[in-house]
Design a protein around this motif. Sequence first.
Motif, PDB file in Angstrom:
ATOM      1  N   THR A  64       0.827  -1.207   0.000  1.00 21.49           N
ATOM      2  CA  THR A  64       0.000   0.000   0.000  1.00 21.49           C
ATOM      3  C   THR A  64       0.865   1.262   0.000  1.00 21.49           C
ATOM      4  O   THR A  64       0.865   2.041   0.962  1.00 21.49           O
ATOM      5  N   TYR A  94      -0.367   7.197  -1.982  1.00 18.68           N
ATOM      6  CA  TYR A  94      -0.869   7.862  -3.184  1.00 18.68           C
ATOM      7  C   TYR A  94      -1.334   9.246  -2.755  1.00 18.68           C
ATOM      8  O   TYR A  94      -2.361   9.397  -2.096  1.00 18.68           O
ATOM      9  N   LYS A 100      -1.672  12.987  -4.489  1.00 15.72           N
ATOM     10  CA  LYS A 100      -1.593  13.725  -5.752  1.00 15.72           C
ATOM     11  C   LYS A 100      -0.622  14.894  -5.637  1.00 15.72           C
ATOM     12  O   LYS A 100      -0.702  15.703  -4.713  1.00 15.72           O
ATOM     13  N   CYS A 120       2.489   9.385  -6.954  1.00 22.57           N
ATOM     14  CA  CYS A 120       1.408   9.062  -7.899  1.00 22.57           C
ATOM     15  C   CYS A 120       1.628   7.719  -8.600  1.00 22.57           C
ATOM     16  O   CYS A 120       1.315   7.559  -9.783  1.00 22.57           O
ATOM     17  N   ASN A 121       2.198   6.766  -7.869  1.00 18.81           N
ATOM     18  CA  ASN A 121       2.397   5.400  -8.382  1.00 18.81           C
ATOM     19  C   ASN A 121       3.375   5.306  -9.554  1.00 18.81           C
ATOM     20  O   ASN A 121       3.318   4.353 -10.333  1.00 18.81           O
ATOM     21  N   TYR A 136       5.218   1.992 -10.081  1.00 19.72           N
ATOM     22  CA  TYR A 136       4.574   0.995  -9.227  1.00 19.72           C
ATOM     23  C   TYR A 136       4.456  -0.363  -9.927  1.00 19.72           C
ATOM     24  O   TYR A 136       4.931  -1.380  -9.414  1.00 19.72           O
ATOM     25  N   ASN A 193      -2.846   0.768  -2.253  1.00 22.47           N
ATOM     26  CA  ASN A 193      -2.332   2.111  -2.019  1.00 22.47           C
ATOM     27  C   ASN A 193      -2.889   2.648  -0.727  1.00 22.47           C
ATOM     28  O   ASN A 193      -3.936   2.186  -0.236  1.00 22.47           O
ATOM     29  N   VAL A 229      -4.233   6.070   0.220  1.00 25.39           N
ATOM     30  CA  VAL A 229      -4.624   7.305  -0.447  1.00 25.39           C
ATOM     31  C   VAL A 229      -4.783   8.433   0.563  1.00 25.39           C
ATOM     32  O   VAL A 229      -5.466   8.276   1.590  1.00 25.39           O
ATOM     33  N   PHE A 260      -5.351   4.885  -8.463  1.00 23.03           N
ATOM     34  CA  PHE A 260      -4.804   4.184  -7.304  1.00 23.03           C
ATOM     35  C   PHE A 260      -5.196   2.715  -7.370  1.00 23.03           C
ATOM     36  O   PHE A 260      -6.053   2.317  -8.163  1.00 23.03           O
ATOM     37  N   ASN A 261      -4.592   1.914  -6.512  1.00 25.88           N
ATOM     38  CA  ASN A 261      -4.905   0.484  -6.426  1.00 25.88           C
ATOM     39  C   ASN A 261      -5.870   0.236  -5.273  1.00 25.88           C
ATOM     40  O   ASN A 261      -5.655   0.712  -4.152  1.00 25.88           O
TER      41      ASN A 261
END
Length: 243
Positions: free
Chosen positions: A40, A43, A45, A49-50, A53, A77, A79, A94-95
């Motif tokens: 995780t 994330y 902004k 921002c991954n 990843y 992620n 967030v 995001f994941n």
Amino acid sequence: MVDIHTHLLFGVDDGPKTVEESIEMIRDGMKLGFNEFYLTSHYNKGRFCNENYDENYKILQKKCEELKLGVKLHKGNEVYLDENIEKVLKEKKFNVIKRKFLLVEFSPLTPVSVGESCLKKVLKAGFVPILAHVERYGNFRGSDLVRLRKLGVKLQVNIGGEKPRHIVRLLKEGFIDFLGSDAHGVEKRGYTAGEELKYMKKMTTFNEIKEEDKGNEKKQPANGVFNSFFRSLLTGIKFGGDS
């Protein structure tokens, strides 16, 4: 045992810089009994921002297979909830955990009304938020966290470190859905909380409901109800998992 909150993936956020360090962290986690990890990464902004990843995830996964570590890795992620959250939720870059669960956090100084508003936006967008390291939010009392939980928010506490009295009480009374390592490195914020883990496992007791019962929060007893999905995540352990 599953760790749903980690920063094990190298080269993505403020976690490890190299795949070797990621592997060392995973080995440390295995010593505590973890064999499944959600990666995780932050994330946020404008900051994290991954980038890299997916590529680094594949590299780490392949390395674990080559070393025959016998662990399972999953994308995820953490967030960050702030003024950008509506845009972030709309972009969906995001994941998500199991298609709908989203690990989230906000500033430790966030006012209750602001934090609650952000979490409601996550819920409205169709995600089930898991609020990370709830012990950090100084403005949130135990009653505030219980209210969030009734809205559908899941609560996560970090394994290591001293906990405020209201968090200890929530743990004992079954309002905490997950524990997690929030591991960031080998030497700094790593898997060194073995004794705390044993203590917290003794403090928590959970009932379970089937996933089709989701949304029936008013019918749930106030002692740690969680979906059947979480039961499968936490095989062999009776609890669920900072920035």
